[in-house]
Design a protein around this motif. Structure first.
Motif, PDB file in Angstrom:
ATOM      1  N   THR A  19     -31.888 -42.537  -5.968  1.00 42.53           N
ATOM      2  CA  THR A  19     -30.471 -42.212  -5.722  1.00 42.53           C
ATOM      3  C   THR A  19     -29.532 -43.289  -6.268  1.00 42.53           C
ATOM      4  O   THR A  19     -28.389 -42.998  -6.635  1.00 42.53           O
ATOM      5  CB  THR A  19     -30.223 -42.047  -4.216  1.00 42.53           C
ATOM      6  N   LYS A  20     -30.014 -44.535  -6.359  1.00 44.10           N
ATOM      7  CA  LYS A  20     -29.177 -45.626  -6.859  1.00 44.10           C
ATOM      8  C   LYS A  20     -28.902 -45.488  -8.362  1.00 44.10           C
ATOM      9  O   LYS A  20     -27.903 -45.997  -8.868  1.00 44.10           O
ATOM     10  CB  LYS A  20     -29.850 -46.969  -6.576  1.00 44.10           C
ATOM     11  N   GLN A  22     -28.537 -42.550  -9.922  1.00 43.66           N
ATOM     12  CA  GLN A  22     -27.840 -41.307 -10.245  1.00 43.66           C
ATOM     13  C   GLN A  22     -26.440 -41.540 -10.797  1.00 43.66           C
ATOM     14  O   GLN A  22     -26.023 -40.887 -11.765  1.00 43.66           O
ATOM     15  CB  GLN A  22     -27.771 -40.402  -9.000  1.00 43.66           C
ATOM     16  N   LEU A  23     -25.699 -42.461 -10.202  1.00 44.56           N
ATOM     17  CA  LEU A  23     -24.340 -42.756 -10.671  1.00 44.56           C
ATOM     18  C   LEU A  23     -24.374 -43.352 -12.080  1.00 44.56           C
ATOM     19  O   LEU A  23     -23.541 -43.008 -12.934  1.00 44.56           O
ATOM     20  CB  LEU A  23     -23.649 -43.721  -9.699  1.00 44.56           C
ATOM     21  N   PHE A  26     -25.178 -40.576 -14.493  1.00 41.68           N
ATOM     22  CA  PHE A  26     -24.008 -39.711 -14.662  1.00 41.68           C
ATOM     23  C   PHE A  26     -23.023 -40.322 -15.650  1.00 41.68           C
ATOM     24  O   PHE A  26     -22.559 -39.648 -16.581  1.00 41.68           O
ATOM     25  CB  PHE A  26     -23.323 -39.480 -13.311  1.00 41.68           C
ATOM     26  N   GLY A  27     -22.711 -41.602 -15.466  1.00 47.13           N
ATOM     27  CA  GLY A  27     -21.778 -42.281 -16.364  1.00 47.13           C
ATOM     28  C   GLY A  27     -22.303 -42.381 -17.787  1.00 47.13           C
ATOM     29  O   GLY A  27     -21.565 -42.162 -18.750  1.00 47.13           O
ATOM     30  N   GLN A  84     -23.815 -34.546  -9.807  1.00 49.16           N
ATOM     31  CA  GLN A  84     -22.575 -34.576  -9.037  1.00 49.16           C
ATOM     32  C   GLN A  84     -22.723 -33.844  -7.703  1.00 49.16           C
ATOM     33  O   GLN A  84     -22.238 -34.314  -6.666  1.00 49.16           O
ATOM     34  CB  GLN A  84     -21.441 -33.945  -9.860  1.00 49.16           C
ATOM     35  N   LYS A  86     -25.608 -33.170  -6.271  1.00 48.99           N
ATOM     36  CA  LYS A  86     -26.871 -33.583  -5.657  1.00 48.99           C
ATOM     37  C   LYS A  86     -27.814 -32.400  -5.459  1.00 48.99           C
ATOM     38  O   LYS A  86     -28.540 -32.304  -4.469  1.00 48.99           O
ATOM     39  CB  LYS A  86     -26.614 -34.304  -4.327  1.00 48.99           C
TER      40      LYS A  86
END
Length: 315
Positions: A19-20, A22-23, A26-27, A84, A86
């Motif tokens: 989960t860490k 994922q951001l 995404f970017g 986004q 999840k």
């Protein structure tokens, strides 16, 4: 039987379950996707606005840029949406649609690269007959044939998947619906699907690559016979960008194939798929803008046109 044949959703496990990350993913993918869109759009606009680039070579290049935009758009937006929201699911119908368009634009990429190699072969090996051989009618027919072939192949594979039934294990270690993985998830006999996949891969990937290599062997032979270094450089500069794009596309594709064959780590295969689905389309505009003088001039001209229009709007 009712539950086996009517599949609601597939699960796309993506590149990482951390989960860490994922951001960060995404970017990263949003940035690469925007570069692909704007980079290829600039190439298309530069070719449209510069009358000097209204030639067969740049006609096919503009279509290749459009295809790259569509090719990436079949996978990356869904991946960004899943991150986004999840959510890792994709419906059966959407999976079939994604596979169809992914294969359509992937095959169109291969066809256009092959046609562009033939265009360079005619331009360098038969320069006096170039405009006669590569006239507007021939270019239109080659483009139409590329589209029809791509649609036929994609539709064939989708129809072949429709005949399969699926059970309960519907997880894919990918960020998009990949044909091979979808077929592997089926609980019915897939012999015919596998046969069509291998036959199509041999026919519509190996044969175009052979044609490209043959074209460039003839081009190299012709360039070596040119007496002056200036003439050799001028001849090579017209096909250097295309050769770089072909090397990148087939290099990343073959790299993914051999990685998949050698590695049992399905997550590593998904990461390797990023190379030809995202990285290759992203680098194409840079290759053409950095290595091609005509594109450089056209981009400067486009920038001046946009600057003048901006002054009129502001005033």
């Amino acid at each position: 039987m009712e539950n086996e044949t009517h599949v609601l959703k597939f699960v796309l496990l993506g590149l990482s379950e951390d989960t860490k990350l994922q951001l960060l993913l995404f970017g990263l993918f949003l940035s690469m996707y925007l570069v692909i869109i704007f980079g290829n759009l600039l190439i298309i606009l530069a070719i449209i606005t510069d009358s000097h680039l209204h030639t067969p070579m740049y006609f096919f290049l503009s279509n290749l840029s459009f295809t790259d935009i569509c090719f990436t758009s079949t996978t990356v937006p869904k991946m960004l949406l899943n991150i986004q929201t999840k959510s890792k699911t994709i419906t059966y119908e959407n999976c079939l649609s994604q596979m169809f368009f992914f294969m359509l634009f992937g095959q169109l990429d291969i066809s256009l690269l092959t046609v562009m190699a033939y265009d360079r072969f005619v331009a360098i090996c038969h320069p006096l007959h170039y405009m006669v051989i590569m006239n507007a009618q021939v270019c239109g027919r080659l483009l139409l044939a590329s589209w029809l072939l791509s649609v036929f192949v994609s539709l064939l594979h989708d129809l072949m998947v429709l005949r399969l039934s699926f059970c309960t294990e519907l997880e894919m270690s990918q960020f998009f619906c990949e044909l091979n993985q979808v077929v592997q998830l089926a609980c019915s006999d897939t012999f015919l699907n596998d046969l069509v996949i291998y036959f199509e891969a041999g026919l519509l990937a190996v044969i175009p690559l052979t044609g490209i290599l043959y074209s460039y062997s003839k081009i190299a032979s012709t360039i070596l016979r040119i007496s002056t270094m200036e003439g050799k450089y001028k001849a090579f500069s017209t096909c250097g960008s295309h050769l770089s794009v072909v090397s990148l596309f087939y290099g990343t594709g073959l790299g993914v194939y051999f990685t998949s064959a050698a590695s049992q780590n399905s997550r590593a295969n998904a990461i390797a798929s990023v190379m030809y689905t995202v990285v290759s389309p992203m680098l194409n505009p840079f290759i053409y803008s950095l290595r091609n003088k005509d594109i450089k001039k056209a981009l400067k001209k486009l920038r001046n046109i946009l600057a003048i229009k901006g002054l009129f709007v502001s005033s």
